[in-house]
Scaffold this active site. Structure first.
Site, PDB file in Angstrom:
ATOM      1  N   ASN A  17       0.853  -1.189   0.000  1.00 49.74           N
ATOM      2  CA  ASN A  17       0.000   0.000   0.000  1.00 49.74           C
ATOM      3  C   ASN A  17       0.897   1.251   0.000  1.00 49.74           C
ATOM      4  OD1 ASN A  17      -1.493   2.250   1.007  1.00 49.74           O
ATOM      5  ND2 ASN A  17      -3.085   0.854   1.735  1.00 49.74           N
ATOM      6  N   ASP A  77      -0.655  -4.516   9.729  1.00 49.88           N
ATOM      7  CA  ASP A  77      -2.035  -4.851   9.383  1.00 49.88           C
ATOM      8  C   ASP A  77      -2.920  -3.876  10.134  1.00 49.88           C
ATOM      9  OD1 ASP A  77      -3.549  -6.676   7.646  1.00 49.88           O
ATOM     10  OD2 ASP A  77      -4.676  -7.034   9.473  1.00 49.88           O
ATOM     11  N   SER A  78      -3.821  -3.261   9.413  1.00 48.82           N
ATOM     12  CA  SER A  78      -4.568  -2.171  10.017  1.00 48.82           C
ATOM     13  C   SER A  78      -5.966  -2.127   9.443  1.00 48.82           C
ATOM     14  CB  SER A  78      -3.840  -0.849   9.756  1.00 48.82           C
ATOM     15  OG  SER A  78      -3.474  -0.749   8.396  1.00 48.82           O
ATOM     16  N   PHE A 161      -6.065   8.629   2.754  1.00 50.05           N
ATOM     17  CA  PHE A 161      -6.494   7.529   1.883  1.00 50.05           C
ATOM     18  C   PHE A 161      -7.551   6.706   2.618  1.00 50.05           C
ATOM     19  CE2 PHE A 161      -4.513   3.710   3.802  1.00 50.05           C
ATOM     20  CZ  PHE A 161      -3.649   4.305   4.700  1.00 50.05           C
ATOM     21  N   GLY A 162      -8.031   5.662   1.941  1.00 50.97           N
ATOM     22  CA  GLY A 162      -8.949   4.710   2.578  1.00 50.97           C
ATOM     23  C   GLY A 162     -10.140   5.400   3.245  1.00 50.97           C
ATOM     24  N   TYR A 163     -10.337   5.055   4.503  1.00 50.97           N
ATOM     25  CA  TYR A 163     -11.506   5.545   5.236  1.00 50.97           C
ATOM     26  C   TYR A 163     -11.283   6.929   5.872  1.00 50.97           C
ATOM     27  CZ  TYR A 163     -12.866   0.629   4.767  1.00 50.97           C
ATOM     28  OH  TYR A 163     -13.180  -0.613   4.262  1.00 50.97           O
ATOM     29  N   ASP A 164     -10.150   7.552   5.610  1.00 49.86           N
ATOM     30  CA  ASP A 164      -9.846   8.843   6.255  1.00 49.86           C
ATOM     31  C   ASP A 164     -10.979   9.883   6.136  1.00 49.86           C
ATOM     32  OD1 ASP A 164      -7.419   8.061   7.280  1.00 49.86           O
ATOM     33  OD2 ASP A 164      -6.228   8.867   5.638  1.00 49.86           O
ATOM     34  N   LYS A 184      -1.364  14.074  10.426  1.00 53.67           N
ATOM     35  CA  LYS A 184      -1.840  12.708  10.658  1.00 53.67           C
ATOM     36  C   LYS A 184      -0.738  11.879  11.334  1.00 53.67           C
ATOM     37  CE  LYS A 184      -3.746   8.609   8.426  1.00 53.67           C
ATOM     38  NZ  LYS A 184      -3.972   7.852   7.193  1.00 53.67           N
ATOM     39  N   HIS A 189      -3.167   6.025  14.347  1.00 56.12           N
ATOM     40  CA  HIS A 189      -2.947   4.668  14.860  1.00 56.12           C
ATOM     41  C   HIS A 189      -1.576   4.142  14.431  1.00 56.12           C
ATOM     42  CE1 HIS A 189      -4.768   4.872  10.985  1.00 56.12           C
ATOM     43  NE2 HIS A 189      -4.724   3.583  10.747  1.00 56.12           N
TER      44      HIS A 189
HETATM   45  P1  ITT Z   1      -0.642  -4.296   2.720  1.00 59.25           P
HETATM   46  O1  ITT Z   1      -1.338  -5.533   3.255  1.00 59.25           O
HETATM   47  O2  ITT Z   1       0.211  -4.590   1.553  1.00 59.25           O
HETATM   48  O3  ITT Z   1       0.090  -3.543   3.794  1.00 59.25           O
HETATM   49  P2  ITT Z   1      -3.358  -3.276   2.458  1.00 59.25           P
HETATM   50  O4  ITT Z   1      -3.930  -1.964   2.040  1.00 59.25           O
HETATM   51  O5  ITT Z   1      -3.974  -4.533   1.875  1.00 59.25           O
HETATM   52  O6  ITT Z   1      -1.775  -3.267   2.173  1.00 59.25           O
HETATM   53  P3  ITT Z   1      -4.328  -4.049   5.047  1.00 59.25           P
HETATM   54  O7  ITT Z   1      -4.657  -5.447   4.670  1.00 59.25           O
HETATM   55  O8  ITT Z   1      -3.674  -3.817   6.378  1.00 59.25           O
HETATM   56  O9  ITT Z   1      -3.366  -3.342   4.020  1.00 59.25           O
HETATM   57  O10 ITT Z   1      -5.687  -3.209   4.960  1.00 59.25           O
HETATM   58  C1  ITT Z   1      -5.700  -1.976   5.511  1.00 59.25           C
HETATM   59  C2  ITT Z   1      -6.908  -1.213   4.990  1.00 59.25           C
HETATM   60  O11 ITT Z   1      -7.480  -0.513   6.103  1.00 59.25           O
HETATM   61  C3  ITT Z   1      -6.483  -0.155   3.996  1.00 59.25           C
HETATM   62  O12 ITT Z   1      -6.498  -0.648   2.687  1.00 59.25           O
HETATM   63  C4  ITT Z   1      -7.502   0.940   4.261  1.00 59.25           C
HETATM   64  O13 ITT Z   1      -8.716   0.639   3.595  1.00 59.25           O
HETATM   65  C5  ITT Z   1      -7.741   0.816   5.765  1.00 59.25           C
HETATM   66  N1  ITT Z   1      -6.803   1.685   6.499  1.00 59.25           N
HETATM   67  C6  ITT Z   1      -5.704   1.305   7.213  1.00 59.25           C
HETATM   68  N2  ITT Z   1      -5.049   2.373   7.698  1.00 59.25           N
HETATM   69  C7  ITT Z   1      -5.739   3.449   7.271  1.00 59.25           C
HETATM   70  C8  ITT Z   1      -5.545   4.831   7.416  1.00 59.25           C
HETATM   71  O14 ITT Z   1      -4.501   5.327   8.054  1.00 59.25           O
HETATM   72  N3  ITT Z   1      -6.444   5.643   6.844  1.00 59.25           N
HETATM   73  C9  ITT Z   1      -7.503   5.160   6.165  1.00 59.25           C
HETATM   74  N4  ITT Z   1      -7.742   3.872   5.957  1.00 59.25           N
HETATM   75  C10 ITT Z   1      -6.866   3.011   6.508  1.00 59.25           C
END
Ligand code: ITT
Length: 205
Positions: A17, A77-78, A161-164, A184, A189
Site C-alpha cells: 500500500n 495490518d490495520s 487515503f482509505g476511510y480517512d 496525521k 494509529h
Molecule cells: P498491505 O497488506 O500490503 O500492507 P493493504 O492496504 O492490503 O496493504 P491491510 O490489509 O492492512 O493493508 O488493509 C488496511 C486497509 O485498512 C487499507 O487498505 C484501508 O482501507 C484501511 N486503512 C488502514 N489504515 C488506514 C488509514 O490510516 N487511513 C484510512 N484507511 C486506513
C-alpha cells in the site's frame, strides 16, 4: 536488535500500500534507519491475508516477507472497526464490500450501511498492528496503535487515503482526511504503533 544495528542493516517496510509506505517513510525519517520497500528489493509477491485478527495477518506478512528479503521486516495490518457494524470492516478493511471498489465507492458503501444509525452510536476506531521480525531465531515483536472516532454522515477532507474522509477524530473533531500527512503522522494509529516500535528499539540497547 537496536537502533544502531538497524542503522547498519536497514529495515524492510513490508507493504504493497503506497499510502502506508509514504506514512512510514515520514514517520521513520528522524531515526536515520535505511528503509527498503518491497519494490526496492524487487519483491512482487502479494501475500494472502487469511488471518482472523490484525495480529494474525501482520504475522503472516512479517514471516512471508522476511523469508523473501532476509532483512529485518516490519509488517502492518490495520483497519477500521465500526461498533454499529459488529466491528466490521475490521480485517476486511482493504476489500470491504467489493475488492474492486475505489476508496470512494467503499466509503459510500459503508455510509449507506450506517445511514439509519444515530449519532451517538457511530463510534469507531482505527487500529494498526505492527509485527517486527528480526531473524528466524527471535520471536516476532508486536506494537499496536488505536485512535477512537466516529463515522461521519458525509465525507470531509482531501488528504489521506482509505476511510480517512469518513472518520472523525474524537479529540479534535477533524476528519482524518482534513489532516496533512505531517498532522496525521502526529496522532494516527500507525504513528502510535511506530512510537512503540521506536521505544522498543531504544529499550533493546
Ligand atoms: P498491505 O497488506 O500490503 O500492507 P493493504 O492496504 O492490503 O496493504 P491491510 O490489509 O492492512 O493493508 O488493509 C488496511 C486497509 O485498512 C487499507 O487498505 C484501508 O482501507 C484501511 N486503512 C488502514 N489504515 C488506514 C488509514 O490510516 N487511513 C484510512 N484507511 C486506513
Amino acid at each position: 536488535m537496536n537502533i544502531a544495528e538497524l542503522r547498519k542493516i536497514g529495515l524492510l517496510i513490508a507493504t504493497n500500500n503506497l499510502h502506508k509506505k509514504i506514512e512510514f517513510e515520514n514517520l521513520l525519517k528522524p531515526f536515520s534507519i535505511p528503509i527498503y520497500s518491497l519494490d526496492d528489493l524487487h519483491i512482487n509477491v502479494v501475500v494472502e491475508e487469511t488471518g482472523t485478527s490484525f495480529y494474525e495477518n501482520a504475522t503472516i506478512k512479517a514471516k512471508e516477507y522476511f523469508k523473501l528479503s532476509k532483512i529485518p521486516t516490519l509488517a502492518d495490518d490495520s483497519g477500521l472497526e465500526v461498533d454499529a457494524l459488529n466491528k466490521e470492516p475490521g480485517v476486511k478493511s482493504a476489500r470491504y464490500g467489493n475488492i474492486k471498489f475505489t476508496d470512494q465507492e467503499r466509503n459510500e458503501y459503508l455510509l449507506e450501511k450506517m445511514k439509519n444509525v444515530a449519532d451517538y452510536l457511530r463510534t469507531a476506531r482505527f487500529i494498526c498492528v505492527l509485527a517486527f521480525m528480526i531473524s528466524e531465531h527471535t520471536p516476532i515483536r508486536y506494537y499496536q496503535g488505536v485512535v477512537e472516532g466516529k463515522i461521519l454522515r458525509v465525507p470531509r477532507g482531501n488528504f489521506g487515503f482509505g476511510y480517512d474522509p469518513i472518520f472523525e477524530d474524537i479529540k479534535t473533531k477533524k476528519s482524518f482526511a482534513e489532516y496533512t500527512i505531517e498532522e496525521k503522522n502526529q496522532i494516527s494509529h500507525r504513528a502510535k504503533a511506530i512510537q512503540e516500535f521506536i521505544r522498543d528499539l531504544q529499550r533493546l540497547f
